[in-house]
Write an enzyme that holds these catalytic residues in place. Structure first.
Site, PDB file in Angstrom:
ATOM      1  N   HIS A   1      -7.094  36.585  53.469  1.00 11.85           N
ATOM      2  CA  HIS A   1      -8.447  36.439  53.999  1.00 11.85           C
ATOM      3  C   HIS A   1      -8.942  37.816  54.441  1.00 11.85           C
ATOM      4  O   HIS A   1      -8.221  38.531  55.142  1.00 11.85           O
ATOM      5  CB  HIS A   1      -8.468  35.485  55.195  1.00 11.85           C
ATOM      6  CG  HIS A   1      -7.884  34.141  54.899  1.00 11.85           C
ATOM      7  ND1 HIS A   1      -8.541  33.191  54.158  1.00 11.85           N
ATOM      8  CD2 HIS A   1      -6.687  33.608  55.232  1.00 11.85           C
ATOM      9  CE1 HIS A   1      -7.774  32.111  54.059  1.00 11.85           C
ATOM     10  NE2 HIS A   1      -6.640  32.350  54.697  1.00 11.85           N
TER      11      HIS A   1
ATOM     12  N   CYS B   1       9.545  28.379  50.130  1.00 11.87           N
ATOM     13  CA  CYS B   1      10.684  27.534  50.472  1.00 11.87           C
ATOM     14  C   CYS B   1      11.609  27.434  49.259  1.00 11.87           C
ATOM     15  O   CYS B   1      12.138  26.380  48.959  1.00 11.87           O
ATOM     16  CB  CYS B   1      10.237  26.169  50.971  1.00 11.87           C
ATOM     17  SG  CYS B   1       9.153  25.296  49.837  1.00 11.87           S
TER      18      CYS B   1
END
Length: 134
Positions: free
Chosen positions: A87, A102
């Site tokens: 962002h 993960c």
């Protein structure tokens, strides 16, 4: 189960399959060239490169430009292992970067480093959180 049995189980291929290896690298980038912060296509390509460098599998990538005060660009890459989110705020020459995986074989630190090197902030902060299941 004894401590030795637990260690053996956790180090076996079966033990690793039963565990989520969560690696979260995130940070703040300061004093970035404003032109780069507003270039949606450049930022989207940069995040896509980071996905590949980090050995992640892309599901989808989206980018949006926002105008007005506190405007900038947001790029989100959804990957099988989790996500990369970038962002920017052009008025503040500032960006936040979030790389979470993960997967055992993914490398979020290399993705973070690639994006930081390309944006070339005058300074940045990097944080790491182990988000593994055990």
């Amino acid at each position: 189960m004894s401590e030795q049995e637990v260690l053996q189980k956790n180090n076996s291929p079966e033990g690793k399959e039963d565990r989520i290896i969560g690696k979260h690298v995130f940070g703040n980038l300061y004093d970035i060239d404003a032109e780069r912060l507003n270039d949606k296509e450049f930022l989207e390509k940069l995040v896509l490169e980071a996905v590949n460098i980090a050995h992640m599998k892309l599901v989808e990538i989206k980018a949006w430009s926002f105008g007005g005060k506190k405007g900038g660009v947001s790029v989100i890459a959804l990957v099988e292992e989790s996500h990369i989110a970038l962002h920017t705020w052009n008025e503040y020459n500032y960006a936040t970067l979030d790389v979470y995986t993960c997967g055992e074989d993914s490398d979020p630190q290399s993705a973070f480093a690639h994006i930081v090197n390309a944006l070339n902030p005058k300074r940045y902060q990097m944080f790491y959180a182990d988000r593994s299941s055990q």
